[in-house]
Write an enzyme that holds these catalytic residues in place. Sequence first.
Site, PDB file in Angstrom:
ATOM      1  N   ASP A  11      25.460  40.577  73.582  1.00 10.41           N
ATOM      2  CA  ASP A  11      26.153  41.310  74.647  1.00 10.41           C
ATOM      3  C   ASP A  11      26.319  42.748  74.189  1.00 10.41           C
ATOM      4  O   ASP A  11      26.160  43.067  73.004  1.00 10.41           O
ATOM      5  CB  ASP A  11      27.516  40.675  74.943  1.00 10.41           C
ATOM      6  CG  ASP A  11      28.264  41.379  76.085  1.00 10.41           C
ATOM      7  OD1 ASP A  11      27.596  41.903  76.991  1.00 10.41           O
ATOM      8  OD2 ASP A  11      29.504  41.414  76.058  1.00 10.41           O
ATOM      9  N   SER A  12      26.693  43.601  75.129  1.00  8.63           N
ATOM     10  CA  SER A  12      26.933  45.007  74.808  1.00  8.63           C
ATOM     11  C   SER A  12      28.209  45.204  74.001  1.00  8.63           C
ATOM     12  O   SER A  12      28.522  46.313  73.606  1.00  8.63           O
ATOM     13  CB  SER A  12      27.029  45.827  76.099  1.00  8.63           C
ATOM     14  OG  SER A  12      28.117  45.364  76.878  1.00  8.63           O
ATOM     15  N   CYS A  74      25.384  39.115  79.042  1.00  6.96           N
ATOM     16  CA  CYS A  74      25.745  40.429  79.591  1.00  6.96           C
ATOM     17  C   CYS A  74      25.119  40.510  80.973  1.00  6.96           C
ATOM     18  O   CYS A  74      23.902  40.365  81.106  1.00  6.96           O
ATOM     19  CB  CYS A  74      25.190  41.525  78.677  1.00  6.96           C
ATOM     20  SG  CYS A  74      25.338  43.209  79.321  1.00  6.96           S
ATOM     21  N   GLU A 152      37.248  46.689  74.922  1.00  4.18           N
ATOM     22  CA  GLU A 152      36.667  46.927  73.593  1.00  4.18           C
ATOM     23  C   GLU A 152      37.658  47.637  72.672  1.00  4.18           C
ATOM     24  O   GLU A 152      37.637  47.457  71.458  1.00  4.18           O
ATOM     25  CB  GLU A 152      35.393  47.783  73.710  1.00  4.18           C
ATOM     26  CG  GLU A 152      34.218  47.107  74.383  1.00  4.18           C
ATOM     27  CD  GLU A 152      33.509  46.098  73.509  1.00  4.18           C
ATOM     28  OE1 GLU A 152      33.679  46.147  72.272  1.00  4.18           O
ATOM     29  OE2 GLU A 152      32.808  45.234  74.064  1.00  4.18           O
ATOM     30  N   CYS A 184      30.901  40.738  85.066  1.00  2.75           N
ATOM     31  CA  CYS A 184      30.731  41.279  83.703  1.00  2.75           C
ATOM     32  C   CYS A 184      31.355  40.289  82.748  1.00  2.75           C
ATOM     33  O   CYS A 184      32.457  39.779  83.007  1.00  2.75           O
ATOM     34  CB  CYS A 184      31.422  42.645  83.590  1.00  2.75           C
ATOM     35  SG  CYS A 184      31.446  43.323  81.911  1.00  2.75           S
ATOM     36  N   HIS A 186      32.790  40.689  80.068  1.00  2.00           N
ATOM     37  CA  HIS A 186      34.072  41.140  79.519  1.00  2.00           C
ATOM     38  C   HIS A 186      35.253  40.713  80.409  1.00  2.00           C
ATOM     39  O   HIS A 186      36.371  40.543  79.933  1.00  2.00           O
ATOM     40  CB  HIS A 186      34.111  42.666  79.401  1.00  2.00           C
ATOM     41  CG  HIS A 186      33.343  43.235  78.254  1.00  2.00           C
ATOM     42  ND1 HIS A 186      31.967  43.271  78.222  1.00  2.00           N
ATOM     43  CD2 HIS A 186      33.759  43.806  77.095  1.00  2.00           C
ATOM     44  CE1 HIS A 186      31.568  43.848  77.091  1.00  2.00           C
ATOM     45  NE2 HIS A 186      32.641  44.184  76.391  1.00  2.00           N
TER      46      HIS A 186
END
Length: 263
Positions: A11-12, A74, A152, A184, A186
Site C-alpha cells: 500500500d502507499s 490500495c 499517516e 481507500c 486507510h
Amino acid sequence: MQITNPIGVFDSGVGGTSILKEIIHELPFEDTIYLADIKNAPYGERTPNEILKLSIKNTEYLIDRGCKLIVVACNTATTNAIDALRNTYNIPFIGIEPAIKPAALASKTKSIGILATKGTLSSALFARTSSLYTNDLNVIEVIGKGLVELIEGGKLQSKELLQLLTSYLNPMIAQNIDYLVLGCSHYPYLIPILKQILPENVTIIDSGQAVALQTKRILGKNNLLNQNQKTGTHKLYSNATTTVLKQLTSEAFQNKEISYLDF
C-alpha cells in the site's frame, strides 16, 4: 511456487494494514510480507504513470521475496495499475476497489456517498464499475483530500481530522445517503469517527473482508493454500517512520516483525 511461500501485500502507507488484518483473520496459517510505501504517499495525488511505476517497484520487491500472490491493498494502485501488473507478472493479484455494487443494490433512499482519493475517483476502472451500478442513483463523490496524511501522521484523534471529515460528510448527509462507501484502504481506521458524524441509518461499507475472502478463494483455486496448521508470521516494512505502523497493528495480530526498509 511453494505453498509455504508468503502472501505479499503493498500500500502507499499504513492504510493497507486494515486489509492485512482481515487476511490474517481469514487465513491464520499464511505468512505475509507487507510494504508500506510511506515516503511516496499518498498515491491518490500522483499521476497514473507515477502510480504504475511505484506499483511495479513494490511488486518486484515482493516477487523477489518469493511471494506466491500479491494483494494490492490500495484503491488508487488497483484502479491505475492492476491490469498492467496482471499482464506482466505470472502470479495472482488481488485488487481493492470501492464496494459500489453492494451499496447501489441495497440503497433504499437511492442516494449513496463515496469517499475516496482523487486517483481512485478519476480512474477508468472506477468509472467502469460506477456506470454499471449507479445509473438510477444519486451518487455523491467526495475526494478525501488530507485524510491519508492525517492518518499517516498518527492524528486519528485530532480535532483537525474531525473537522475535515465533517466538512466532507455534510453534503452527503444533506442529500439523504443511506450508504457510505469507503474508497481507500486507510479509511476503515476512520470508522469510529464516521459513526460519530453520520446518522444511525447510514451503513458504512469497506472492502476488507471481501478482499480477504477473494484471497482465500484464489489461493485455493491455484492450489496455493498453506496446509501447515502453524500460525503464520508477518513481516511489515516501512520506508519511512515505523511509529504509526506499530500503533495500528499493536493488538491486531501476533508473530509480527516491523522494521525500516529502504525500498
